[in-house]
Design a protein around this motif. Structure first.
Motif, PDB file in Angstrom:
ATOM      1  N   SER A   1       0.814  -1.064   0.185  1.00 22.90           N
ATOM      2  CA  SER A   1       0.340   0.041  -0.462  1.00 22.90           C
ATOM      3  C   SER A   1       0.751   1.164  -0.241  1.00 22.90           C
ATOM      4  O   SER A   1       1.934   1.227   0.536  1.00 22.90           O
ATOM      5  CB  SER A   1      -1.267  -0.358   1.347  1.00 22.90           C
ATOM      6  OG  SER A   1      -0.254   0.176   2.407  1.00 22.90           O
ATOM      7  N   ASP A   2       0.560   2.174  -0.042  1.00 18.12           N
ATOM      8  CA  ASP A   2       1.079   3.558  -0.239  1.00 18.12           C
ATOM      9  C   ASP A   2       1.376   3.902   1.025  1.00 18.12           C
ATOM     10  O   ASP A   2       0.436   3.960   2.056  1.00 18.12           O
ATOM     11  CB  ASP A   2       0.234   4.891  -0.999  1.00 18.12           C
ATOM     12  CG  ASP A   2      -0.263   4.527  -2.161  1.00 18.12           C
ATOM     13  OD1 ASP A   2      -0.900   5.068  -3.090  1.00 18.12           O
ATOM     14  OD2 ASP A   2       0.105   3.800  -3.037  1.00 18.12           O
ATOM     15  N   ALA A   3       2.769   5.190   1.030  1.00 19.17           N
ATOM     16  CA  ALA A   3       3.084   5.350   2.190  1.00 19.17           C
ATOM     17  C   ALA A   3       1.779   6.222   3.082  1.00 19.17           C
ATOM     18  O   ALA A   3       0.979   6.402   2.110  1.00 19.17           O
ATOM     19  CB  ALA A   3       4.168   6.342   2.236  1.00 19.17           C
ATOM     20  N   ALA A   4       2.274   6.689   3.869  1.00 20.69           N
ATOM     21  CA  ALA A   4       0.490   7.732   4.813  1.00 20.69           C
ATOM     22  C   ALA A   4       0.501   8.538   4.230  1.00 20.69           C
ATOM     23  O   ALA A   4      -0.313   9.321   4.739  1.00 20.69           O
ATOM     24  CB  ALA A   4       1.266   7.168   6.105  1.00 20.69           C
ATOM     25  N   GLU A   5       1.862   8.642   3.907  1.00 22.95           N
ATOM     26  CA  GLU A   5       1.704  10.732   3.521  1.00 22.95           C
ATOM     27  C   GLU A   5       1.566  10.883   2.274  1.00 22.95           C
ATOM     28  O   GLU A   5       1.427  11.554   2.129  1.00 22.95           O
ATOM     29  CB  GLU A   5       3.540  11.148   3.904  1.00 22.95           C
ATOM     30  CG  GLU A   5       3.666  10.842   4.926  1.00 22.95           C
ATOM     31  CD  GLU A   5       4.723  10.475   5.743  1.00 22.95           C
ATOM     32  OE1 GLU A   5       4.493   9.253   5.468  1.00 22.95           O
ATOM     33  OE2 GLU A   5       5.703  10.509   6.718  1.00 22.95           O
ATOM     34  N   SER A   6       1.077   9.782   2.385  1.00 24.86           N
ATOM     35  CA  SER A   6      -0.187   9.640   0.206  1.00 24.86           C
ATOM     36  C   SER A   6      -0.440  10.236   0.227  1.00 24.86           C
ATOM     37  O   SER A   6      -1.377   9.541   0.784  1.00 24.86           O
ATOM     38  CB  SER A   6       0.454   8.514  -0.514  1.00 24.86           C
ATOM     39  OG  SER A   6       0.058   8.475  -1.960  1.00 24.86           O
ATOM     40  N   PRO A   7      -1.500  10.956  -0.803  1.00 22.14           N
ATOM     41  CA  PRO A   7      -0.493  11.867  -2.208  1.00 22.14           C
ATOM     42  C   PRO A   7       0.125  12.836  -1.354  1.00 22.14           C
ATOM     43  O   PRO A   7      -0.440  13.623  -0.489  1.00 22.14           O
ATOM     44  CB  PRO A   7      -1.779  11.400  -2.907  1.00 22.14           C
ATOM     45  CG  PRO A   7      -2.988  11.839  -2.474  1.00 22.14           C
ATOM     46  CD  PRO A   7      -2.693  11.492  -0.908  1.00 22.14           C
ATOM     47  N   LEU A   8       1.207  13.077  -2.457  1.00 28.81           N
ATOM     48  CA  LEU A   8       1.790  14.579  -2.623  1.00 28.81           C
ATOM     49  C   LEU A   8       0.895  15.508  -3.501  1.00 28.81           C
ATOM     50  O   LEU A   8       0.027  15.053  -4.398  1.00 28.81           O
ATOM     51  CB  LEU A   8       3.255  14.495  -2.600  1.00 28.81           C
ATOM     52  CG  LEU A   8       4.011  13.653  -1.400  1.00 28.81           C
ATOM     53  CD1 LEU A   8       4.789  13.264  -1.660  1.00 28.81           C
ATOM     54  CD2 LEU A   8       4.023  13.893   0.058  1.00 28.81           C
ATOM     55  N   SER A   9       1.418  17.170  -3.562  1.00 34.31           N
ATOM     56  CA  SER A   9       0.788  17.183  -3.931  1.00 34.31           C
ATOM     57  C   SER A   9       1.383  18.219  -4.765  1.00 34.31           C
ATOM     58  O   SER A   9       2.619  19.098  -3.574  1.00 34.31           O
ATOM     59  CB  SER A   9      -0.157  18.096  -3.050  1.00 34.31           C
ATOM     60  OG  SER A   9      -1.336  17.563  -3.441  1.00 34.31           O
ATOM     61  N   THR A  10       1.320  18.962  -5.638  1.00 31.78           N
ATOM     62  CA  THR A  10       2.403  19.736  -6.412  1.00 31.78           C
ATOM     63  C   THR A  10       2.300  21.350  -5.774  1.00 31.78           C
ATOM     64  O   THR A  10       1.639  21.694  -5.831  1.00 31.78           O
ATOM     65  CB  THR A  10       2.704  19.538  -7.897  1.00 31.78           C
ATOM     66  OG1 THR A  10       1.379  19.525  -8.196  1.00 31.78           O
ATOM     67  CG2 THR A  10       3.460  18.577  -8.713  1.00 31.78           C
ATOM     68  N   ASN A  11       3.589  22.339  -5.742  1.00 27.07           N
ATOM     69  CA  ASN A  11       3.502  23.422  -5.881  1.00 27.07           C
ATOM     70  C   ASN A  11       2.979  24.189  -6.628  1.00 27.07           C
ATOM     71  O   ASN A  11       2.622  23.855  -7.946  1.00 27.07           O
ATOM     72  CB  ASN A  11       4.049  23.691  -5.119  1.00 27.07           C
ATOM     73  CG  ASN A  11       5.145  23.782  -5.420  1.00 27.07           C
ATOM     74  OD1 ASN A  11       5.855  23.609  -6.928  1.00 27.07           O
ATOM     75  ND2 ASN A  11       6.674  23.942  -4.664  1.00 27.07           N
ATOM     76  N   SER A  12       2.986  25.414  -6.544  1.00 23.48           N
ATOM     77  CA  SER A  12       2.576  26.436  -8.092  1.00 23.48           C
ATOM     78  C   SER A  12       3.554  25.998  -9.207  1.00 23.48           C
ATOM     79  O   SER A  12       3.620  26.683 -10.021  1.00 23.48           O
ATOM     80  CB  SER A  12       2.125  27.573  -7.537  1.00 23.48           C
ATOM     81  OG  SER A  12       3.890  28.259  -6.573  1.00 23.48           O
ATOM     82  N   SER A  13       5.374  25.925  -8.682  1.00 21.89           N
ATOM     83  CA  SER A  13       5.814  25.497  -9.249  1.00 21.89           C
ATOM     84  C   SER A  13       6.072  24.277 -10.166  1.00 21.89           C
ATOM     85  O   SER A  13       6.921  23.932 -10.813  1.00 21.89           O
ATOM     86  CB  SER A  13       7.223  25.713  -8.781  1.00 21.89           C
ATOM     87  OG  SER A  13       7.259  27.579  -8.357  1.00 21.89           O
ATOM     88  N   GLY A  14       4.913  23.085 -10.161  1.00 22.77           N
ATOM     89  CA  GLY A  14       5.004  22.137 -10.557  1.00 22.77           C
ATOM     90  C   GLY A  14       5.675  21.540  -9.917  1.00 22.77           C
ATOM     91  O   GLY A  14       6.553  20.255 -10.324  1.00 22.77           O
ATOM     92  N   GLU A  15       6.588  21.609  -8.663  1.00 26.28           N
ATOM     93  CA  GLU A  15       7.196  20.860  -8.025  1.00 26.28           C
ATOM     94  C   GLU A  15       6.557  20.106  -6.548  1.00 26.28           C
ATOM     95  O   GLU A  15       5.392  20.678  -5.715  1.00 26.28           O
ATOM     96  CB  GLU A  15       8.252  21.651  -7.360  1.00 26.28           C
ATOM     97  CG  GLU A  15       9.065  22.278  -8.411  1.00 26.28           C
ATOM     98  CD  GLU A  15      10.629  23.254  -7.471  1.00 26.28           C
ATOM     99  OE1 GLU A  15      11.329  23.875  -8.669  1.00 26.28           O
ATOM    100  OE2 GLU A  15      10.283  23.264  -7.236  1.00 26.28           O
ATOM    101  N   ILE A  16       7.527  18.904  -6.962  1.00 26.64           N
ATOM    102  CA  ILE A  16       7.335  17.902  -4.677  1.00 26.64           C
ATOM    103  C   ILE A  16       8.144  18.630  -4.069  1.00 26.64           C
ATOM    104  O   ILE A  16       9.433  18.096  -4.590  1.00 26.64           O
ATOM    105  CB  ILE A  16       7.205  16.327  -5.166  1.00 26.64           C
ATOM    106  CG1 ILE A  16       6.268  15.858  -6.223  1.00 26.64           C
ATOM    107  CG2 ILE A  16       6.792  16.195  -4.148  1.00 26.64           C
ATOM    108  CD1 ILE A  16       4.458  15.971  -5.277  1.00 26.64           C
TER     109      ILE A  16
END
Lengths: 85, 284
Positions: A37-52
């Motif tokens: 299964s996915d990690a507890a912190e998943s999902p992450l979201s990109t910021n305004s610069s398109g970065e994680i």
């Protein structure tokens, strides 16, 4: 415990083949290689610069391999892997 | 950290299958439609997958590197006119050993025109540069050029003198040599012409020999040759245009004993050589 990952950009290629960053809020799911299964912190979201932005997984350790994946961004998908430090 | 570059997502459906890799570095897919094949080294999961190419069913795609001893993981992405098929990692196609590539084959040598002999080259799996060796009239072979592994035709434009030109090939990172082929050039030389003359030179005491000569009727390049003993093989160390009559050898190397460097100059369009010049190189 706790393993850290480096930040990275999420991009797609335009029809002209130009790498272009996605916008904010693109969902990036994270799973330790081999885990069920996915990690507890998943999902992450990109910021305004398109970065994680860089971060860490509390329940994982340095040396663990984590796959970061986008499952569907306007019909686009792929994944990269990173070894936690 | 490589960035995540998104590709076209494939709808669930029939999966691409069966990239077969045997003992040689190529991949064949039996997928019925065109497939993109991506790869990365299995021991480097952070490596961003690279596109190997697009191929149709049953066609071979040459893996452009020698992977002996290293596993690769392949990703197959197939497409149909109706849409996109599922992507799937094909771990089964990971191969750990590949056969060593053979040296290239020299398929043909042939005089074409204007002091030019054309070589036809067939690569046999190597990816290093191909080195072209030549011998004129039974003299020692020497490398005249190096070309990319994908080269299939090479033109030797220094064949302005009648005689036998023999060639063979080697390849960087590949063991062995190719076959040897010889072409006899006739009617090309200019027997009435005179080679360069009056070769003279001085050694600067460090690394340079400054050479000068008189150009005569040669119209091709002037080639400067050197050998390090009075009966050894001549090696071409440089070339200048037909109108140039000087050259500096910057590769003189002193040794714990005194040496003599021998030089001569020839022109590509004329038979014969200049006088032989001896230059004394004192011990270091």
């Amino acid at each position: 415990m706790a393993g850290s990952y480096a930040g990275f950009a999420v991009m797609y290629e335009t029809s002209a083949g130009v790498p272009t960053r996605v916008g904010a809020g693109v969902s990036v799911k994270c799973r330790k290689e081999g885990a069920g299964s996915d990690a507890a912190e998943s999902p992450l979201s990109t910021n305004s610069s398109g970065e994680i932005a860089s971060g860490s997984f509390a329940a994982l350790s340095a040396g663990d391999v984590v796959h970061f994946r986008v499952e569907n961004y306007n019909g686009l998908a792929f994944s990269v892997a990173q070894t936690l430090t | 950290m490589p960035d995540l570059i998104l590709r076209r997502r494939l709808a669930p459906g029939s999966v691409p299958h069966n990239i077969a890799m045997d003992g040689v570095p190529h991949a064949t897919t039996t997928e019925s439609v065109a497939a993109e094949i991506w790869w990365r080294f299995e021991d480097d999961p952070t490596m961003e997958p690279q596109l190997l190419g697009v191929q149709n069913a049953g066609h071979d795609l040459v893996v452009p590197f020698n992977l002996e001893g290293r596993e690769i993981r392949l990703f197959i992405v197939s497409k149909t006119s109706a849409g996109l098929q599922s992507a799937r990692e094909v771990r089964e196609a990971v191969q750990t050993t590949f056969a060593q590539p053979e040296p290239p084959t020299l398929a043909n040598v042939e005089y074409v025109s204007d002091a030019t002999v054309e070589l036809t080259i067939a690569n046999n799996g190597g990816t290093g540069d191909i080195n072209i060796w030549r011998s004129f009239e039974g003299e020692d072979f020497g490398i005249i050029d190096s070309v990319a592994y994908s080269t299939t035709l090479y033109q030797d434009t220094d064949c302005g003198i009648d005689g036998d030109y023999s060639y063979y090939l080697t390849q960087d990172d590949v063991t062995g040599v190719s076959n040897t082929l010889t072409d006899t050039v006739s009617g090309e030389g200019s027997p009435a012409g005179s080679p360069p003359s009056g070769l003279d030179g001085t050694y600067d005491g460090v690394t340079d020999c400054d050479l000068s000569w008189t150009n005569n009727s040669g119209t091709g390049l002037n080639y400067i040759e050197r050998r390090l003993n009075p009966t050894g093989s001549w090696v071409t160390i440089g070339s200048v245009s037909s109108g140039t009559n000087t050259y500096t050898d910057t590769t003189v190397a002193k040794r714990p004993f005194a040496q003599t460097y021998y030089y001569r100059v020839r022109n590509a369009s004329v038979a014969g050589y200049s006088n032989e010049l001896s230059v004394y190189i004192e011990a270091e």
